[in-house]
Design a protein around this motif. Structure first.
Motif, PDB file in Angstrom:
ATOM      1  N   LYS A   1      26.570 -10.807  33.703  1.00 28.58           N
ATOM      2  CA  LYS A   1      27.364  -9.404  33.653  1.00 28.58           C
ATOM      3  C   LYS A   1      26.784  -8.235  34.419  1.00 28.58           C
ATOM      4  O   LYS A   1      27.443  -7.603  34.948  1.00 28.58           O
ATOM      5  CB  LYS A   1      28.022  -9.150  32.324  1.00 28.58           C
TER       6      LYS A   1
ATOM      7  N   GLU B   1      36.828 -14.081  34.410  1.00 29.46           N
ATOM      8  CA  GLU B   1      37.507 -15.033  33.509  1.00 29.46           C
ATOM      9  C   GLU B   1      37.029 -14.818  31.994  1.00 29.46           C
ATOM     10  O   GLU B   1      37.680 -14.837  31.259  1.00 29.46           O
ATOM     11  CB  GLU B   1      37.831 -16.424  33.782  1.00 29.46           C
TER      12      GLU B   1
ATOM     13  N   ASN C   1      34.538  -5.990  31.472  1.00 28.43           N
ATOM     14  CA  ASN C   1      35.162  -5.098  30.565  1.00 28.43           C
ATOM     15  C   ASN C   1      36.655  -4.924  30.946  1.00 28.43           C
ATOM     16  O   ASN C   1      37.068  -5.022  32.052  1.00 28.43           O
ATOM     17  CB  ASN C   1      34.301  -3.849  30.541  1.00 28.43           C
ATOM     18  N   GLN C   2      37.339  -4.728  29.843  1.00 23.65           N
ATOM     19  CA  GLN C   2      38.788  -4.324  29.964  1.00 23.65           C
ATOM     20  C   GLN C   2      38.787  -2.783  30.588  1.00 23.65           C
ATOM     21  O   GLN C   2      38.396  -1.774  29.940  1.00 23.65           O
ATOM     22  CB  GLN C   2      39.649  -4.490  29.054  1.00 23.65           C
ATOM     23  N   TYR C   3      39.467  -2.738  31.782  1.00 20.86           N
ATOM     24  CA  TYR C   3      39.699  -1.339  32.255  1.00 20.86           C
ATOM     25  C   TYR C   3      40.767  -0.410  31.669  1.00 20.86           C
ATOM     26  O   TYR C   3      42.012  -1.249  31.576  1.00 20.86           O
ATOM     27  CB  TYR C   3      39.982  -1.493  33.708  1.00 20.86           C
ATOM     28  N   SER C   4      40.540   0.632  31.303  1.00 13.56           N
ATOM     29  CA  SER C   4      41.845   1.578  30.733  1.00 13.56           C
ATOM     30  C   SER C   4      42.369   2.400  31.709  1.00 13.56           C
ATOM     31  O   SER C   4      41.235   3.333  32.050  1.00 13.56           O
ATOM     32  CB  SER C   4      41.466   2.190  29.518  1.00 13.56           C
TER      33      SER C   4
ATOM     34  N   TYR D   1      37.249  -5.917  40.062  1.00 11.03           N
ATOM     35  CA  TYR D   1      38.237  -6.585  39.576  1.00 11.03           C
ATOM     36  C   TYR D   1      38.956  -6.045  38.532  1.00 11.03           C
ATOM     37  O   TYR D   1      40.232  -6.243  38.250  1.00 11.03           O
ATOM     38  CB  TYR D   1      37.822  -7.915  39.236  1.00 11.03           C
ATOM     39  N   SER D   2      38.098  -5.659  37.511  1.00 11.62           N
ATOM     40  CA  SER D   2      38.767  -5.090  35.935  1.00 11.62           C
ATOM     41  C   SER D   2      39.720  -4.019  36.353  1.00 11.62           C
ATOM     42  O   SER D   2      40.662  -4.024  36.074  1.00 11.62           O
ATOM     43  CB  SER D   2      37.647  -4.364  35.249  1.00 11.62           C
TER      44      SER D   2
ATOM     45  N   ILE E   1      42.868  -5.499  38.281  1.00 13.90           N
ATOM     46  CA  ILE E   1      43.933  -6.138  37.400  1.00 13.90           C
ATOM     47  C   ILE E   1      44.675  -5.360  36.441  1.00 13.90           C
ATOM     48  O   ILE E   1      45.856  -5.479  36.282  1.00 13.90           O
ATOM     49  CB  ILE E   1      42.846  -7.365  36.615  1.00 13.90           C
ATOM     50  N   ALA E   2      43.943  -4.153  36.047  1.00 15.62           N
ATOM     51  CA  ALA E   2      44.770  -3.625  34.980  1.00 15.62           C
ATOM     52  C   ALA E   2      45.838  -2.657  35.710  1.00 15.62           C
ATOM     53  O   ALA E   2      46.820  -2.572  35.054  1.00 15.62           O
ATOM     54  CB  ALA E   2      43.790  -2.513  34.230  1.00 15.62           C
TER      55      ALA E   2
ATOM     56  N   GLU F   1      48.752  -5.214  36.487  1.00 11.85           N
ATOM     57  CA  GLU F   1      49.435  -5.637  35.098  1.00 11.85           C
ATOM     58  C   GLU F   1      50.212  -4.581  34.820  1.00 11.85           C
ATOM     59  O   GLU F   1      51.435  -4.949  34.269  1.00 11.85           O
ATOM     60  CB  GLU F   1      48.383  -6.270  34.147  1.00 11.85           C
ATOM     61  N   TYR F   2      49.923  -3.276  34.574  1.00 14.40           N
ATOM     62  CA  TYR F   2      50.590  -2.363  34.367  1.00 14.40           C
ATOM     63  C   TYR F   2      51.803  -2.157  35.086  1.00 14.40           C
ATOM     64  O   TYR F   2      53.098  -2.217  34.602  1.00 14.40           O
ATOM     65  CB  TYR F   2      49.936  -0.995  34.264  1.00 14.40           C
TER      66      TYR F   2
END
Length: 343
Positions: free
Chosen positions: A12, A77, A81-84, A322-323, A326-327, A330-331
């Motif tokens: 990571k 996958e 970390n999830q991007y906000s 990527y994070s 993708i965020a 999806e939004y």
């Protein structure tokens, strides 16, 4: 692939660092700047094992490593970390999607521009909806006692002809009667929505000519079915040149050629095996297209209402964020679907 926690942390850290810097990552940097609290020697051993597993690569004679396509896949996958989204990003995207005065095509076009500006990648979108076509007039040309040419003029101003063979003994008068029945009963309606009861009622109206009806109905359905009405949107092609990953002009040319022929792009994204209806991430060789081994495609398939299908995505180097990508996708897709915008 089952990795222990230490290998996951190292992988990571390498991917995060390489995405940010674009430079191969060494063990000293990881033990120091990244604060892994692991000795350089241990990190080197783990990096060697990760390379043996196909998750890392060693470019040239550099002491550092870079992620492989498989390494990026593991990262996307399981590790990133999830991007906000920031409040500013949310407001900008909402402003575009909440433009009630705009048709779907305007909204999608604006979204590709905004997403490209936000990410510094190339944004693309594709929408398709069935063409609504009906027959506005039938005409017939007598050929022989068992054959006639059916002429159909559609609402799209297209003229379609089909040769009909029948067991009915035809005369010009009989043909005129059949054509009149067709014009009285099958013009201006969506024949694909006809129920079985409608067909039975139509057969009663045709009476002695009902034997020719099934062939005609089949021909009419084939004629009005048509193709999907497609639109392709593209923004930020020049963003590709901002990334050193595309300094090799031959690699850049492959991408530009794909984007120039939009049909090829859509075919690649919609026909690829193993892809699913939600989020899709093609990394390097996943695209199965020559010259795109340094490129990633992240896109989301969606459906609005009962008929409009689409794809919204971003194109960038394999070391793309990527994070964040993708965020944002999806939004947008989740809100587009909820709004159910229509043309």
């Amino acid at each position: 692939m089952d990795l222990n926690e230490r290998k996951k942390r190292i992988l990571k850290s390498i991917v995060d660092t390489y995405i940010s810097s674009g430079e191969p990552v060494g063990s000293k940097y990881l033990s120091g700047a990244m604060g892994l609290d692991i000795s350089s020697a241990t990190i080197r051993n783990e990096m060697s094992e990760l390379e043996h597993l196909g998750l890392l690569e060693q470019p040239h004679t550099s002491a550092g490593r870079v992620p492989s396509s498989l390494g990026y896949r593991m990262y996307v996958e399981n590790l990133m970390n999830q991007y906000s989204l920031s409040l500013e990003e949310i407001n900008v995207l909402n402003d575009v999607m909440n433009s009630r005065l705009h048709h779907l095509s305007d909204v999608v076009s604006d979204l590709t521009r905004v997403l490209s500006d936000m990410t510094d990648y190339t944004a693309f979108a594709y929408t398709a909806k069935p063409k609504v076509s009906t027959i506005v007039r039938f005409e017939g040309v007598y050929l022989s006692p068992r054959n006639f040419l059916l002429v159909m003029i559609t609402s799209e101003d297209n003229v379609k002809t089909r040769q009909i063979k029948t067991d009915i003994t035809l005369t010009t008068q009989v043909l005129m009667s059949i054509i009149k029945l067709l014009n009285d009963n099958l013009t201006g309606i969506n024949i694909e929505h006809m129920s079985l009861e409608d067909i039975y009622a139509l057969e009663d109206k045709f009476g002695v000519y009902r034997g020719v009806l099934s062939d005609i109905l089949r021909m009419v359905v084939d004629t009005v079915k048509g193709e999907n009405e497609k639109q392709v949107y593209l923004d930020g092609m020049s963003n590709l040149l901002k990334h050193p990953d595309f300094a090799d002009i031959t690699k850049t040319q492959s991408i530009l050629s794909l984007l120039e022929d939009k049909e090829d792009l859509i075919r690649m994204l919609t026909d690829s095996d193993g892809l699913h209806d939600g989020l899709n991430v093609l990394i390097g060789d996943d695209s199965r297209s020559d010259g795109l081994d340094k490129t990633s495609f992240v896109y989301h398939k969606f459906m609005i209402g009962d008929s409009v299908t689409g794809v919204l995505g971003l194109i960038g180097p394999k070391r793309m964020d990527y994070s964040g990508v993708i965020a944002r996708l999806e939004y947008v897709v989740n809100n587009l679907i909820e709004d159910g915008k229509k043309e």
